[in-house]
Design a protein around this motif. Structure first.
Motif, PDB file in Angstrom:
ATOM      1  N   ILE A 123       0.835  -1.204   0.000  1.00  0.00           N
ATOM      2  CA  ILE A 123       0.000   0.000   0.000  1.00  0.00           C
ATOM      3  C   ILE A 123       0.869   1.254   0.000  1.00  0.00           C
ATOM      4  CG2 ILE A 123      -1.644   1.328   1.378  1.00  0.00           C
ATOM      5  CD1 ILE A 123      -2.824  -1.335   2.311  1.00  0.00           C
ATOM      6  N   THR A 129       2.508   1.446  -3.675  1.00  0.00           N
ATOM      7  CA  THR A 129       1.661   1.549  -4.867  1.00  0.00           C
ATOM      8  C   THR A 129       0.628   2.661  -4.811  1.00  0.00           C
ATOM      9  OG1 THR A 129       0.116  -0.098  -3.948  1.00  0.00           O
ATOM     10  CG2 THR A 129       1.935  -0.904  -5.323  1.00  0.00           C
ATOM     11  N   ASN A 130       0.290   3.141  -3.619  1.00  0.00           N
ATOM     12  CA  ASN A 130      -0.725   4.193  -3.512  1.00  0.00           C
ATOM     13  C   ASN A 130      -0.074   5.555  -3.732  1.00  0.00           C
ATOM     14  OD1 ASN A 130      -2.822   5.944  -2.876  1.00  0.00           O
ATOM     15  ND2 ASN A 130      -3.553   4.684  -1.177  1.00  0.00           N
ATOM     16  N   ASN A 131      -0.311   6.131  -4.903  1.00  0.00           N
ATOM     17  CA  ASN A 131       0.318   7.406  -5.247  1.00  0.00           C
ATOM     18  C   ASN A 131      -0.243   8.582  -4.453  1.00  0.00           C
ATOM     19  OD1 ASN A 131       1.946   6.176  -7.217  1.00  0.00           O
ATOM     20  ND2 ASN A 131       0.310   6.340  -8.754  1.00  0.00           N
ATOM     21  N   ARG A 132      -1.364   8.341  -3.767  1.00  0.00           N
ATOM     22  CA  ARG A 132      -1.963   9.445  -3.008  1.00  0.00           C
ATOM     23  C   ARG A 132      -1.148   9.814  -1.770  1.00  0.00           C
ATOM     24  NH1 ARG A 132      -6.214   6.292  -4.803  1.00  0.00           N
ATOM     25  NH2 ARG A 132      -7.724   7.374  -6.148  1.00  0.00           N
TER      26      ARG A 132
END
Length: 300
Positions: free
Chosen positions: A42, A45-48
């Protein structure tokens, strides 16, 4: 020869030692590994999360200024709390009932009201006392000060955090003093020591073994409690991050920046606490070993 006699003649070397099976260790380890892998996935991979923004603001000027204010505020508030706690603990165990009652009332009030409410109260003290007068009760006043000039946002933060901390430190110090056998003080006085010298050289070194661990926790707690001063607009670490993300609309990366700095500071304080505890625990069995050795029972 009977079967029992034959069993008794079997050498200890012929016995096979079977290691106890613990299948739940494997299961729990696998579950934890899966959860950790998912958490790392997470984060990656989570660009946020916007790690590039986190890296940019991690040492940003305003963040570093807020970090400095947080460290100074923590140190000053704990200094007030420790000195006040020692004074209150001494009053609390005093044989004078009036002195003991005053200390007990102070501890009851400041532990019984939220520190956030106390911060807001000190910040708005000028609404209750527009001027701070120093003089004789019902007599002449020698000094009259404007409360708005005296109770600045920094002073309000120090009073709110420091005076509240003093109430908790008083109970910690009192419990440490009470943990020492009263015979220690009596024996010291029998050897010719004065009461103050015996208290400083005999009682307090032993009491510190009880006082230091919770005091270390209080310091770490104070570091995080300073985040509450954002409600009175003191630009500490958290409030500095809030000012930035209110402008660039990136709250998550800025909150991550604040969390990383808090984690770094608490980790440093934890290491310092460990060595201070080890210093005061010298001479006791098993206290000079490292944490990993203590868990293994000190065997190599």
């Amino acid at each position: 020869m009977s079967i029992l006699s034959r069993a008794e003649t079997v050498s200890a070397h012929d016995l096979e030692v079977v290691r106890r099976r613990r299948p739940w260790r494997l299961v729990s380890g696998a579950v934890i590994a899966i959860l950790v892998a998912k958490f790392v996935q997470i984060l990656i991979t989570n660009n946020r999360f916007q790690w590039d923004v986190v890296g940019h603001y991690l040492t940003f000027d305003r963040i570093m200024q807020g970090l400095g204010r947080t460290v100074v505020l923590t140190a000053c508030a704990m200094l007030i709390g420790i000195l006040g706690g020692i004074l209150l603990a001494t009053m609390r165990i005093s044989a004078n009932p009036m002195v003991s009652w005053v200390a007990g009332a102070y501890i009851w009030f400041f532990r019984g009201t939220p520190v956030l409410v106390q911060l807001i109260f000190w910040y708005n003290l000028s609404a209750l006392f527009p001027s701070i007068n120093i003089g004789i009760p019902f007599g002449p006043q020698f000094v009259a000060l404007n409360a708005n000039h005296v109770i600045t946002v920094y002073v309000a933060a120090l009073l709110g955090l420091g005076l509240n901390e003093a109430a908790y430190m008083a109970e910690i110090v009192r419990s440490g003093i009470n943990s020492v056998d009263p015979g220690q003080l009596e024996a010291s006085q029998a050897l010719g020591m004065g009461r103050f010298l015996a208290f400083r050289r005999v009682v307090m070194p032993q009491a510190m073994r009880v006082i230091v661990p919770p005091t270390g926790n209080q310091v770490i707690g104070m570091l995080k409690t300073t985040a509450l001063v954002s409600v009175i607009a003191l630009p500490d670490l958290l409030y500095s991050a809030q000012l930035i993300y209110n402008r660039n609309f990136a709250p998550i990366p800025l909150l991550i920046v604040a969390c990383l700095w808090y984690l770094l500071l608490t980790s440093i304080l934890s290491v310092v606490q460990y060595y201070i505890e080890r210093h005061f625990n010298r001479g006791r069995r098993g206290t000079t070993r490292r944490p990993r050795e203590a868990r293994r029972g000190g065997t190599s």
